[in-house]
Design an enzyme around this catalytic site. Sequence first.
Site, PDB file in Angstrom:
ATOM      1  N   GLN A 130       0.855  -1.198   0.000  1.00  0.00           N
ATOM      2  CA  GLN A 130       0.000   0.000   0.000  1.00  0.00           C
ATOM      3  C   GLN A 130       0.886   1.242   0.000  1.00  0.00           C
ATOM      4  O   GLN A 130       1.551   1.537   0.990  1.00  0.00           O
ATOM      5  CB  GLN A 130      -0.909  -0.024   1.231  1.00  0.00           C
ATOM      6  CG  GLN A 130      -1.931   1.087   1.274  1.00  0.00           C
ATOM      7  CD  GLN A 130      -2.832   0.951   2.490  1.00  0.00           C
ATOM      8  OE1 GLN A 130      -3.001  -0.133   3.035  1.00  0.00           O
ATOM      9  NE2 GLN A 130      -3.404   2.049   2.933  1.00  0.00           N
TER      10      GLN A 130
ATOM     11  N   SER B 210       0.765   6.452   2.466  1.00  0.00           N
ATOM     12  CA  SER B 210       1.324   7.420   3.413  1.00  0.00           C
ATOM     13  C   SER B 210       2.624   8.031   2.899  1.00  0.00           C
ATOM     14  O   SER B 210       3.410   7.391   2.183  1.00  0.00           O
ATOM     15  CB  SER B 210       1.588   6.748   4.761  1.00  0.00           C
ATOM     16  OG  SER B 210       0.384   6.326   5.357  1.00  0.00           O
TER      17      SER B 210
ATOM     18  N   GLU C  99     -12.107  -3.265   4.430  1.00  0.00           N
ATOM     19  CA  GLU C  99     -11.170  -3.838   5.401  1.00  0.00           C
ATOM     20  C   GLU C  99     -11.900  -4.052   6.724  1.00  0.00           C
ATOM     21  O   GLU C  99     -11.934  -3.193   7.587  1.00  0.00           O
ATOM     22  CB  GLU C  99      -9.976  -2.910   5.608  1.00  0.00           C
ATOM     23  CG  GLU C  99      -8.938  -2.989   4.533  1.00  0.00           C
ATOM     24  CD  GLU C  99      -7.616  -2.401   4.976  1.00  0.00           C
ATOM     25  OE1 GLU C  99      -6.579  -3.032   4.725  1.00  0.00           O
ATOM     26  OE2 GLU C  99      -7.614  -1.319   5.572  1.00  0.00           O
TER      27      GLU C  99
ATOM     28  N   ASN D  62      -4.224   7.788  17.175  1.00  0.00           N
ATOM     29  CA  ASN D  62      -5.389   7.793  18.062  1.00  0.00           C
ATOM     30  C   ASN D  62      -5.933   9.189  18.285  1.00  0.00           C
ATOM     31  O   ASN D  62      -7.148   9.384  18.415  1.00  0.00           O
ATOM     32  CB  ASN D  62      -5.035   7.140  19.396  1.00  0.00           C
ATOM     33  CG  ASN D  62      -4.943   5.627  19.296  1.00  0.00           C
ATOM     34  OD1 ASN D  62      -5.106   5.062  18.221  1.00  0.00           O
ATOM     35  ND2 ASN D  62      -4.699   4.963  20.418  1.00  0.00           N
ATOM     36  N   GLU D  63      -5.047  10.182  18.359  1.00  0.00           N
ATOM     37  CA  GLU D  63      -5.516  11.556  18.562  1.00  0.00           C
ATOM     38  C   GLU D  63      -6.368  12.018  17.380  1.00  0.00           C
ATOM     39  O   GLU D  63      -7.406  12.676  17.562  1.00  0.00           O
ATOM     40  CB  GLU D  63      -4.309  12.494  18.743  1.00  0.00           C
ATOM     41  CG  GLU D  63      -3.503  12.249  20.007  1.00  0.00           C
ATOM     42  CD  GLU D  63      -2.527  11.083  19.879  1.00  0.00           C
ATOM     43  OE1 GLU D  63      -1.857  10.775  20.872  1.00  0.00           O
ATOM     44  OE2 GLU D  63      -2.436  10.477  18.773  1.00  0.00           O
TER      45      GLU D  63
END
Length: 396
Positions: A128, A131, A246, A377-378
């Site tokens: 993938q 990013s 997913e 997570n933020e």
Amino acid sequence: MRLESSPELEAFRERVRAFVAERAPGVKPHAGVRAPDPELIPAIRAWTAALFEAGYLGSEWPAEYGGRDTRADLREAFVVAEEIARARTWEPIGAGTLAAAALIEFGTPDQRAYHLPRIRRAEDIWCQLFSEPGAGSDLASLATRARRDGDEYVIDGQKVWTTNGQHADVGYLLARTDPDVPKHQGITAFALDMRTPGIDIRPLREITGSCDFNEVFLDSVRVPASRVIGSPGEGWKVANSSLAHERGGVAARGVELRGQLDDILALAGERDASGGPGIEDSAVRRSIGNLAARVHVADLMSKAAQSRMAHGTDDVADAPLVKVFFSEANHAAAELALALQGTDGLLTEGEPGAVADGWWQDAFLYARAYTIAGGANEVLRTVVAERALGLPREPR
């Protein structure tokens, strides 16, 4: 929550469990989403192909590409993910199922006819390429450029955190083809042959000592226009549609945590920092009870998300909340396991006396990755607050 079972589903689970026990390529040596050693790749390819051949992967695909004529039961996909996680064995590596979802919905007939059978036979491992150093959780800010040149695109840029990039045959790539439109509209998806000249894959060594991720540099990489998935400028739509498929990870997370809790209970029954059974200490029992509560909540959240997915009522908050609660409970489990080992908690893989050959030490070092991977997570908390709860947006 309506995730009821049935005799048919339980019979399916027994078949899957027996299949995994017979055919799986052994227990994974480390926690987390990790890249295998090169010598394991042939066995994992064979295992992936066997899962597809048995109908345990790809059942939701069109029948002409190996799926079923009838609508697949999503609960069966959850069962397969759970049984693979319960056996602590390898799930198929790479982004093949993610790419397949994009190809099935947006690919041309020629693309589907070529790539889908190769994914099913595990002839191609996909990675993938989303990013970038400046575009992780804010993926739409990606800067990798793809410039049209006749029947080809010329691609320049850098990707990072590319799991299994060192093993990949094909890359599911997002690149910016139009810098003059709003950022979500100028992105295009590609199926990139990873052997194309101009691609430089550089492993990233982690604190665990392993190299699961890579950075990928693209220097004037020429890609045929026939390898665009969907239409130019549709990449954001293509990526989000495929990511919505997913779902297996949601099912596996609760099983992983329950297995870790069982291991911690066994560890506490054997020893603590002073050499006696830790479970006899009230503070240890409180810590285990606290962790057990967190594991139970995370497992229920996973099952609730599965239920809504199965009934078509899933919410934008489901996957982010499951991921946040899982990653934090997973980190707490590793911390507690190390605490129970006392000074032996300093012993790592391969050192004499290391508990479980240092598995927990590696899990502790890896645990922070889960709080970042798939969206920090933020950022996910902000997604839940703004998009699910309708709270005011943070100042930008």
